[in-house]
Design a protein around this motif. Structure first.
Motif, PDB file in Angstrom:
ATOM      1  N   ILE A  88       0.914  -1.103  -0.026  1.00 16.02           N
ATOM      2  CA  ILE A  88      -0.062  -0.017  -0.120  1.00 16.02           C
ATOM      3  C   ILE A  88       0.967   1.157   0.057  1.00 16.02           C
ATOM      4  O   ILE A  88       1.927   1.202   0.670  1.00 16.02           O
ATOM      5  CB  ILE A  88      -0.798  -0.084   1.206  1.00 16.02           C
ATOM      6  N   GLY A  89       0.343   2.219  -0.611  1.00 14.73           N
ATOM      7  CA  GLY A  89       1.217   3.654  -0.568  1.00 14.73           C
ATOM      8  C   GLY A  89       0.715   4.429  -1.657  1.00 14.73           C
ATOM      9  O   GLY A  89       0.267   4.164  -2.486  1.00 14.73           O
ATOM     10  N   TYR A  90       1.123   5.760  -1.515  1.00 17.28           N
ATOM     11  CA  TYR A  90       1.033   6.771  -2.485  1.00 17.28           C
ATOM     12  C   TYR A  90       1.759   6.506  -3.736  1.00 17.28           C
ATOM     13  O   TYR A  90       2.443   5.639  -3.795  1.00 17.28           O
ATOM     14  CB  TYR A  90       1.354   8.165  -1.767  1.00 17.28           C
ATOM     15  N   MET A  91       1.263   7.026  -4.778  1.00 14.16           N
ATOM     16  CA  MET A  91       2.026   7.037  -6.098  1.00 14.16           C
ATOM     17  C   MET A  91       3.281   7.469  -5.744  1.00 14.16           C
ATOM     18  O   MET A  91       3.801   8.296  -4.920  1.00 14.16           O
ATOM     19  CB  MET A  91       1.450   8.207  -7.060  1.00 14.16           C
ATOM     20  N   ALA A  92       4.260   6.664  -6.585  1.00 18.01           N
ATOM     21  CA  ALA A  92       5.736   6.961  -6.300  1.00 18.01           C
ATOM     22  C   ALA A  92       6.414   6.618  -5.184  1.00 18.01           C
ATOM     23  O   ALA A  92       7.481   6.801  -4.875  1.00 18.01           O
ATOM     24  CB  ALA A  92       6.112   8.256  -6.900  1.00 18.01           C
ATOM     25  N   ASN A 138       8.274  15.124   0.273  1.00 17.01           N
ATOM     26  CA  ASN A 138       9.127  15.858  -0.466  1.00 17.01           C
ATOM     27  C   ASN A 138       9.729  14.659  -1.485  1.00 17.01           C
ATOM     28  O   ASN A 138      10.077  14.905  -2.959  1.00 17.01           O
ATOM     29  CB  ASN A 138      10.400  16.324   0.199  1.00 17.01           C
ATOM     30  N   THR A 139       9.944  13.597  -1.281  1.00 17.93           N
ATOM     31  CA  THR A 139      10.463  12.375  -2.058  1.00 17.93           C
ATOM     32  C   THR A 139       9.451  12.062  -2.795  1.00 17.93           C
ATOM     33  O   THR A 139       9.878  11.973  -4.173  1.00 17.93           O
ATOM     34  CB  THR A 139      10.701  11.249  -0.971  1.00 17.93           C
ATOM     35  N   LEU A 140       8.213  11.935  -2.696  1.00 18.97           N
ATOM     36  CA  LEU A 140       7.081  11.667  -3.766  1.00 18.97           C
ATOM     37  C   LEU A 140       7.050  12.641  -4.632  1.00 18.97           C
ATOM     38  O   LEU A 140       6.919  12.372  -5.809  1.00 18.97           O
ATOM     39  CB  LEU A 140       5.776  11.646  -2.797  1.00 18.97           C
ATOM     40  N   THR A 141       7.236  14.067  -4.279  1.00 14.65           N
ATOM     41  CA  THR A 141       7.104  14.960  -5.277  1.00 14.65           C
ATOM     42  C   THR A 141       8.185  15.015  -5.935  1.00 14.65           C
ATOM     43  O   THR A 141       8.045  15.208  -7.447  1.00 14.65           O
ATOM     44  CB  THR A 141       7.068  16.122  -4.434  1.00 14.65           C
ATOM     45  N   LYS A 195       5.262  11.743 -13.889  1.00 15.46           N
ATOM     46  CA  LYS A 195       3.680  12.120 -13.750  1.00 15.46           C
ATOM     47  C   LYS A 195       3.013  11.719 -15.028  1.00 15.46           C
ATOM     48  O   LYS A 195       1.681  11.773 -14.996  1.00 15.46           O
ATOM     49  CB  LYS A 195       3.418  13.555 -13.128  1.00 15.46           C
ATOM     50  N   GLN A 196       3.750  11.939 -16.263  1.00 22.39           N
ATOM     51  CA  GLN A 196       2.986  11.607 -17.444  1.00 22.39           C
ATOM     52  C   GLN A 196       1.953  10.510 -17.607  1.00 22.39           C
ATOM     53  O   GLN A 196       0.995  10.537 -18.088  1.00 22.39           O
ATOM     54  CB  GLN A 196       3.914  11.541 -18.763  1.00 22.39           C
ATOM     55  N   ASP A 197       2.191   9.425 -16.981  1.00 18.58           N
ATOM     56  CA  ASP A 197       1.502   8.169 -16.915  1.00 18.58           C
ATOM     57  C   ASP A 197       0.432   7.863 -15.747  1.00 18.58           C
ATOM     58  O   ASP A 197      -0.150   7.285 -15.580  1.00 18.58           O
ATOM     59  CB  ASP A 197       2.302   6.661 -16.944  1.00 18.58           C
ATOM     60  N   ARG A 198       0.444   9.448 -15.064  1.00 17.18           N
ATOM     61  CA  ARG A 198      -0.529   9.119 -13.890  1.00 17.18           C
ATOM     62  C   ARG A 198      -1.556  10.336 -14.068  1.00 17.18           C
ATOM     63  O   ARG A 198      -1.167  11.685 -13.634  1.00 17.18           O
ATOM     64  CB  ARG A 198       0.191   9.323 -12.722  1.00 17.18           C
ATOM     65  N   PRO A 199      -2.826   9.912 -14.572  1.00 14.66           N
ATOM     66  CA  PRO A 199      -3.801  11.126 -14.814  1.00 14.66           C
ATOM     67  C   PRO A 199      -3.966  12.132 -13.778  1.00 14.66           C
ATOM     68  O   PRO A 199      -4.181  13.221 -14.250  1.00 14.66           O
ATOM     69  CB  PRO A 199      -4.963  10.022 -15.200  1.00 14.66           C
ATOM     70  N   LEU A 200      -4.101  11.640 -12.412  1.00 16.15           N
ATOM     71  CA  LEU A 200      -4.247  12.658 -11.357  1.00 16.15           C
ATOM     72  C   LEU A 200      -3.262  13.858 -11.461  1.00 16.15           C
ATOM     73  O   LEU A 200      -3.561  14.804 -10.783  1.00 16.15           O
ATOM     74  CB  LEU A 200      -4.416  11.783 -10.188  1.00 16.15           C
ATOM     75  N   VAL A 201      -2.127  13.701 -11.711  1.00 13.48           N
ATOM     76  CA  VAL A 201      -1.059  14.763 -11.610  1.00 13.48           C
ATOM     77  C   VAL A 201      -0.230  15.138 -12.850  1.00 13.48           C
ATOM     78  O   VAL A 201       0.458  16.054 -12.868  1.00 13.48           O
ATOM     79  CB  VAL A 201       0.086  14.144 -10.570  1.00 13.48           C
ATOM     80  N   ALA A 202      -0.667  14.452 -14.028  1.00  9.81           N
ATOM     81  CA  ALA A 202      -0.023  14.737 -15.354  1.00  9.81           C
ATOM     82  C   ALA A 202       0.094  16.257 -15.603  1.00  9.81           C
ATOM     83  O   ALA A 202       0.966  16.852 -16.216  1.00  9.81           O
ATOM     84  CB  ALA A 202      -0.751  13.715 -16.469  1.00  9.81           C
ATOM     85  N   ASN A 227       5.305  22.165 -11.233  1.00 10.02           N
ATOM     86  CA  ASN A 227       5.990  21.479  -9.969  1.00 10.02           C
ATOM     87  C   ASN A 227       5.364  22.163  -8.772  1.00 10.02           C
ATOM     88  O   ASN A 227       5.154  21.450  -7.864  1.00 10.02           O
ATOM     89  CB  ASN A 227       7.438  21.677 -10.104  1.00 10.02           C
ATOM     90  N   GLU A 228       4.969  23.381  -8.656  1.00 11.54           N
ATOM     91  CA  GLU A 228       4.768  24.038  -7.541  1.00 11.54           C
ATOM     92  C   GLU A 228       3.311  23.540  -7.273  1.00 11.54           C
ATOM     93  O   GLU A 228       2.902  23.276  -5.971  1.00 11.54           O
ATOM     94  CB  GLU A 228       4.367  25.658  -7.934  1.00 11.54           C
ATOM     95  N   LYS A 229       2.390  23.369  -8.188  1.00  8.60           N
ATOM     96  CA  LYS A 229       0.875  22.937  -7.774  1.00  8.60           C
ATOM     97  C   LYS A 229       1.068  21.253  -7.474  1.00  8.60           C
ATOM     98  O   LYS A 229       0.392  21.084  -6.549  1.00  8.60           O
ATOM     99  CB  LYS A 229       0.168  22.896  -9.159  1.00  8.60           C
ATOM    100  N   LEU A 230       2.097  20.597  -7.910  1.00  6.74           N
ATOM    101  CA  LEU A 230       2.086  19.117  -7.559  1.00  6.74           C
ATOM    102  C   LEU A 230       2.427  19.052  -6.245  1.00  6.74           C
ATOM    103  O   LEU A 230       2.024  18.289  -5.510  1.00  6.74           O
ATOM    104  CB  LEU A 230       3.557  18.601  -8.499  1.00  6.74           C
ATOM    105  N   THR A 231       3.553  19.937  -5.659  1.00  3.00           N
ATOM    106  CA  THR A 231       3.736  19.735  -4.364  1.00  3.00           C
ATOM    107  C   THR A 231       2.655  20.103  -3.263  1.00  3.00           C
ATOM    108  O   THR A 231       2.272  19.348  -2.530  1.00  3.00           O
ATOM    109  CB  THR A 231       4.920  20.799  -3.892  1.00  3.00           C
TER     110      THR A 231
END
Ligand code: S3P
Length: 171
Positions: free
Chosen positions: A7-11, A106-109, A116-123, A127-131
């Protein structure tokens, strides 16, 4: 029978850890996203785009159940959202040893910036918005992840260290 669900977050490293753990313990490795793609013949990005997230969550649950029902041992890595819908986490806990790979935001970001290209929720996020997105999203999702039977702090550990830690758990 040994069934471990990562289990865990993307990446957070679920697929990489799962593949190595399976190799070392001579168990079958299943990645839920890849399983879905092989069953429906569409990429995850295409499913989100053409059928929407709700459809994805329905088939994600269907295939999660199909895998958990298998009468064999396996290591399964699920998607970052899988534990957070319906009673998926309860079902995972009923049929397997769930292991949450807790990884600092921070590591995930940093990892997601390159992946992120294959991950529709963050694609589509810069970078600022992603954090900001990851921090908020983790806040919402952590209560589900924390229902896991085991929590591993991945921190600065490399994949082999994490695999060794999981191998030592008795199932
Ligand atoms: C998702 C995570 C992805 C994939 C889909 C949705 C999420 O899996 O299932 O893009 O909601 O966090 P990974 O965690 O393997 O990237």
């Amino acid at each position: 029978m040994k069934k471990i669900v990562l289990i865990g977050y993307m990446a957070s490293g679920k697929s990489a850890v799962g593949a190595l753990l399976a190799k070392k313990s001579a168990l079958k490795f299943i990645d839920l996203d890849s399983y879905i793609v092989s069953k429906i013949g569409l990429s995850i990005a295409t499913v989100f785009k053409e059928k929407g997230e709700i459809f994805f969550r329905k088939i994600e649950r269907k295939y999660l159940l199909e895998i958990l029902d298998q009468q064999t041992s396996f290591i399964l890595s699920v998607g970052g959202g899988t534990p957070c819908y319906g009673d998926n986490m309860e079902i995972i806990n009923k049929f397997s040893l769930s292991v949450f790979l807790r990884t600092p935001v921070n590591t995930l970001t940093k990892r997601l910036q390159n992946e992120k290209q294959d991950r529709p929720l963050v694609a589509s996020l810069n970078n600022e918005k992603l954090t900001e997105f990851v921090a908020k999203h983790l806040f919402e999702r952590n209560p589900f992840y924390e229902k896991s039977k085991v929590i591993i702090e991945t921190g600065e550990k490399d994949i082999l260290e994490i695999v060794t830690e999981i191998s030592k758990l008795s199932v």
